[in-house]
Scaffold this motif. Structure first.
Motif, PDB file in Angstrom:
ATOM      1  N   CYS A  79       0.808  -1.211   0.000  1.00 45.47           N
ATOM      2  CA  CYS A  79       0.000   0.000   0.000  1.00 45.47           C
ATOM      3  C   CYS A  79       0.847   1.269   0.000  1.00 45.47           C
ATOM      4  O   CYS A  79       1.740   1.431   0.831  1.00 45.47           O
ATOM      5  N   LYS A 128       0.610   5.073   0.931  1.00 38.97           N
ATOM      6  CA  LYS A 128      -0.288   5.884   1.772  1.00 38.97           C
ATOM      7  C   LYS A 128       0.224   7.325   1.804  1.00 38.97           C
ATOM      8  O   LYS A 128       1.376   7.557   2.129  1.00 38.97           O
ATOM      9  N   TRP A 136       3.503   8.856   8.819  1.00 36.80           N
ATOM     10  CA  TRP A 136       3.807   7.769   9.754  1.00 36.80           C
ATOM     11  C   TRP A 136       3.590   8.201  11.196  1.00 36.80           C
ATOM     12  O   TRP A 136       3.166   7.414  12.032  1.00 36.80           O
ATOM     13  N   TRP A 171       4.526  -1.195   3.114  1.00 39.74           N
ATOM     14  CA  TRP A 171       4.065   0.176   2.936  1.00 39.74           C
ATOM     15  C   TRP A 171       5.015   0.980   2.058  1.00 39.74           C
ATOM     16  O   TRP A 171       6.230   0.830   2.117  1.00 39.74           O
TER      17      TRP A 171
END
Lengths: 222, 388
Positions: free
Chosen positions: B231, B233, B237, B256
């Protein structure tokens, strides 16, 4: 692409006369970057897994333009044809390109090629499914089926081509019905039985965005 | 480096609509501004921006290595102890990164100075990688710019290539991409990355950050209950590690983008740590943790910023030991750093900031933004640039 827009032709010509060392991207597929299709928050379904990715194992896929087409090929598997057709119809309803106006839809797909849909509160125009692509129909584990579209519009780079809901354009024109597509050879996906809860990410946004509404930026990029 | 007024292309707004560039005007203010462009020489680009960008990035990676291997520094960087393994593992496994943007102060001569590193959630990517590229191409075609006019901008090419590498690294042909709801700019940035991923042969399914679900099997899901295994994003974080689903991050086993080690490199604690390690480097500004120095002892002008912040919030200026607040905001509970004040150069009354892009560790282009204010960059406009 055979039918390039003037814009793209000009840019290609220009690139060819460019000095050899360039500090910028050499070529951009402008048709890929056009958003004639509305930005869809939910992208395409699992069915088109077989289309993308390079290399890997290939398998045969056939495009049918009607349920009868499929039944003729598989007289002993009529139910599978029906299921594959229904999968494609369902996928079409879920993932087809959507337009706010009939004009925009017909601009892309041609006159009388679009239908009005009023679906649980949202209404839009979408092109009719022109065919569906099937592979591994007799496979005991799973088959693939997905809707395909074509355009009758002179304005469209997809004219007389097969195209998927997310804009993948097949080579050859719509008379071509058999393709070799990539078999899925990728990392297997983990199992999901059901989603227990949602909303576990995003709380910082709610907390912090009550702040600074005068700011132009609503997002969290920087 | 200079600013050159020019004629906007006729009908560029319609073109923007055709290409889905929906945030060229925001909150009634122009954001994309092609009434002028910035012109650089090739030497300025290559010697003053491109090479230092590559070097600064390597320096940032060196600091990250230090932080990952020190509990004291992980604490200093406000990485929650619960997630030290997540961050350490992502670094030790060399989890691939996608992109980042260094913000530089540069006026055409002398060394560019690093203001900060947007290594986790940089935006203005679409307008840099694609839209200013198209602007140049069309102006060259129309004879408005010299045929050999170029641009420091290989972003799209490199992003597509990088997605191919990432697909091979993780053995995937599909990934998810996510950003928050109600922001047309973030959604546009993610849409652009979806386009780049598609060009690389990947399928890119979209899900809003707020809609991510947790399945009975411990994996994250999208709205169709499909598992999220890989993914991108556009979400910081420092938020993810502290939110409810932060507790299950480890078990969800998502690859990620950006990887968890970006929580270190995007942190403003990086700036004093860089100065400690590479003190006096021509591309660095002196920087300290604010609790390590006595504000009264600082001579000259300093900028104080929170470790985590967005949109230039919670920034103060310290001059002659006196602190004055420049912008208010919700950040700062994790602490502050101070950085020597380096004024942005002024062109025709505009304060100009260079964003220098990297795809993985390769310099990949610049963006130029102008603002009426000297520091906060809240209402900045994006201007294209050329090399001639």
């Amino acid at each position: 692409m055979t039918d390039k827009s003037n814009l793209e032709r000009q840019i290609v010509d220009n690139q060819q006369s460019e000095r050899p060392v360039m500090k910028r991207t050499k070529h951009i597929n402008l048709n890929r970057m056009r958003k004639g299709f509305n930005v869809k928050p939910l992208a395409l379904g699992v069915a088109s897994v077989i289309l993308s990715g390079c290399g890997g194992e290939k398998e045969d896929a056939t495009i049918y333009t009607s349920l009868e087409d499929c039944k003729q090929d598989y007289p002993d598997a009529v139910e599978r044809c029906e299921a594959a057709y229904q999968t494609a119809v369902d996928e079409a309803m879920r993932t087809s390109p959507r337009f706010n106006s009939e004009y925009d839809c017909e601009h892309e797909f041609g006159p009388n090629q679009c239908q009005y849909v009023n679906n649980s509160g949202s209404s839009f125009f979408m092109p009719f499914m022109a065919g569906y692509m099937v592979s591994s129909l007799l496979s005991p584990s799973r088959y693939y089926s997905q809707p395909l579209y074509t355009s009758y519009s002179y304005n469209s780079p997809f004219r007389s081509r097969w195209i998927t809901a997310d804009g993948y354009v097949f080579d050859g024109d719509i008379r071509k019905r058999n393709y070799r597509v990539n078999k899925s050879v990728y990392k297997p996906k983990p199992t999901v039985n059901r989603t227990m809860k949602r909303g576990g990410f995003g709380s910082s946004v709610r907390a912090k965005s009550s702040w600074g509404s005068s700011s132009r930026k609503g997002g969290w990029g920087g | 480096m200079f600013r050159m007024p020019c004629q906007p292309r006729k009908g560029w707004q319609q073109l923007a609509n055709e290409f889905g560039f929906h945030f060229h005007t925001m909150y009634g203010e122009p954001y994309w501004d092609e009434s002028a462009y910035y012109q650089f020489t090739l030497a300025q680009i290559e010697n003053d921006i491109e090479d230092p960008t590559a070097e600064l990035h390597q320096m940032c990676l060196a600091v990250t290595e230090d932080v990952v291997n020190s509990e004291q520094l992980l604490t200093r960087f406000c990485i929650p102890e619960q997630h030290w393994d997540l961050v350490r593992n992502s670094w030790n496994e060399r989890a691939p990164s996608l992109y980042s943007r260094l913000d530089l102060v540069y006026n055409g001569k002398g060394p560019a100075k690093l203001l900060e590193n947007n290594a986790d959630t940089p935006t203005s990517l679409y307008e840099s990688g694609f839209w200013q590229w198209l602007w140049l191409s069309q102006n060259v075609d129309a004879g408005k710019l010299a045929l050999h006019a170029d641009q420091f901008n290989s972003l799209q090419e490199k992003l597509v290539h990088r997605f191919r590498e990432i697909a091979l690294h993780y053995n995937i042909n599909q990934l998810h991409m996510a950003c928050c709801k109600n922001t047309v700019e973030d959604r546009g940035t993610v849409q652009y990355l979806q386009d780049c991923a598609k060009e690389a042969g990947l399928m890119a399914d979209f899900v809003f950050i707020e809609d991510i679900g947790l399945a009975d099997t411990g994996v994250f899901t999208d709205l169709k209950d499909a598992p999220i295994t890989d993914c991108f994003k556009l979400y910081p974080w420092e938020f993810m590690l502290r939110e409810e689903f932060g507790d299950v991050l480890e078990d969800a086993k998502v690859n990620w983008l950006e990887p968890a080690w970006k929580s270190i490199i995007s942190n403003k604690a990086l700036l004093p740590q860089l100065w400690k390690k590479f003190k006096g480097h021509p591309n660095l500004l002196p920087a300290y943790f604010s609790d390590e120095i006595n504000a009264n002892s600082l001579s000259g002008k300093w900028i104080k910023k929170p470790l985590f912040s967005r949109e230039g919030a919670n920034v103060s200026i310290i001059e002659g030991g006196v602190e004055s607040i420049l912008s208010d905001g919700p950040y700062g509970e994790e602490g502050f750093i101070v950085q020597a004040f380096e004024p942005l150069p002024v062109f025709e009354g505009n304060h100009t900031l260079i964003g220098s892009w990297l795809v993985d560790d390769m310099p990949a282009g610049i963006s130029v933004r102008e603002d009426a204010s000297a520091i906060t960059q809240d209402l900045s406009r994006y201007l294209p640039h050329i090399i001639l």
